[in-house]
Write an enzyme that holds these catalytic residues in place. Structure first.
Site: not given
Ligand code: GLY
Length: 305
Positions: A172, A200, A202, A223-224
């Site tokens: 990200t 999905r 996030g 991010t992560g």
């Molecule tokens: N941080 C990006 C995600 O998990 O979609």
């Protein structure tokens, strides 16, 4: 009263090998240049974070737009959010597949809609109605990611799962900024996680999770691995600490510590307050980030946070 502007960007937190460090530094540097040219000419933090994120979306190095991780059925499916700290207006898109720059669609939602969040076909119809071109999903898919997906699926079939996320690839992008008028903004854009189930969503495009901005507290981009961050509403968690007196440097570290200790989550965060104080923290082996203010810029891809 005029404020000294500042821009902080990130291009992902993960176990980045030496072979991709230069690409990440170049990409982050270009994003800083794009965002900084807006801020230096008196433009808004909102515009600066949009332009910085567009640069990283256009760069295949990162997990955003073209070059993103693929879903388990081999498509790019993207999420993005942008938020204005002055007004708390926000725009988000989720599960979009036919836009070259999801953050531009998010910005249109912020500016042109009474709503805050659009998903899938509805988001794309909204973007098209406001002048954005719809593209074929195959234009966003690159060979590197087809190969990565094949490897991930072969490992999954063999019962091997990377539950830490940190080893699974690029990640990200995001930007946070403070403009000359003292206003904050944040933007985050992602292709999500490798081999994700279609549909999905996030943390990145959810307000307060992977992105948040409020002049009264802070601007933040994460991010992560998204699921733990969503459960902790981590962006807002950190911004609230700044509002109650913590320095952003400390609040970012505490947030990533909380992510580790509470849910064994992995990732990173950039955080900025309206005094121009910023924090950067991650618990992954590396995180690509950069900071720019009037005195100069700094790029960091350190080994440890
Ligand atoms: N941080 C990006 C995600 O998990 O979609």
């Amino acid at each position: 009263m005029r404020t000294e502007p500042i821009l902080v960007v990130h291009g992902g937190a993960w176990a980045m090998p030496d072979s991709v460090v230069d690409d990440h530094q170049r990409g982050v540097q270009k994003a800083l240049e794009a965002g900084w040219s807006v801020l230096a000419s008196g433009g808004s933090a909102l515009k600066a974070v949009e332009e910085a994120v567009v640069v990283m979306e256009d760069d295949e190095t990162f997990d955003a737009a073209k070059g993103s991780f693929l879903t388990r059925d081999g498509r790019v499916q993207m999420d993005a959010l942008i938020m204005d700290g002055a007004t708390l207006r926000a725009g988000g898109v989720g599960c979009v597949e036919h836009l070259r720059n999801p953050v531009r669609a998010a910005r249109l939602v912020l500016s042109e809609s009474p709503h805050v969040y659009f998903v899938a076909e509805g988001a794309e119809r909204f973007a098209a109605e406001h002048g954005m071109k719809l593209i074929d999903n195959s234009e966003l898919v690159i060979p590197r990611e087809r190969e990565r997906l094949a490897i991930a699926q072969a490992k999954a079939a063999a019962g091997e799962h990377d539950l830490t996320f940190a080893g699974s690839g690029h990640d990200t992008v995001g930007a946070i900024a403070l403009d000359v008028n003292g206003h904050l903004a944040a933007a985050t854009s992602t292709g999500g996680t490798l081999n994700k189930a279609p549909g999905r969503v996030g943390d990145s495009s959810l307000i307060g999770c992977g992105c948040y901005a409020d002049d009264q507290s802070a601007a933040v981009s994460c991010t992560g691995w998204g699921e733990p961050m969503m459960k902790l509403v981590l962006g807002k968690w950190a911004a609230d600490r700044v509002q109650t007196g913590a320095a952003p440097e400390m609040a970012a570290r505490e947030a990533i510590g909380y992510l580790s200790s509470r849910l064994n989550g992995h990732g990173g965060m950039i955080l900025l307050d309206s005094r121009g104080r910023y924090g950067i923290a991650h618990n992954t082996p590396r995180m690509a980030w950069g900071m720019r203010h009037r005195e100069g810029s700094y790029l960091g891809i350190e080994i440890e946070s």
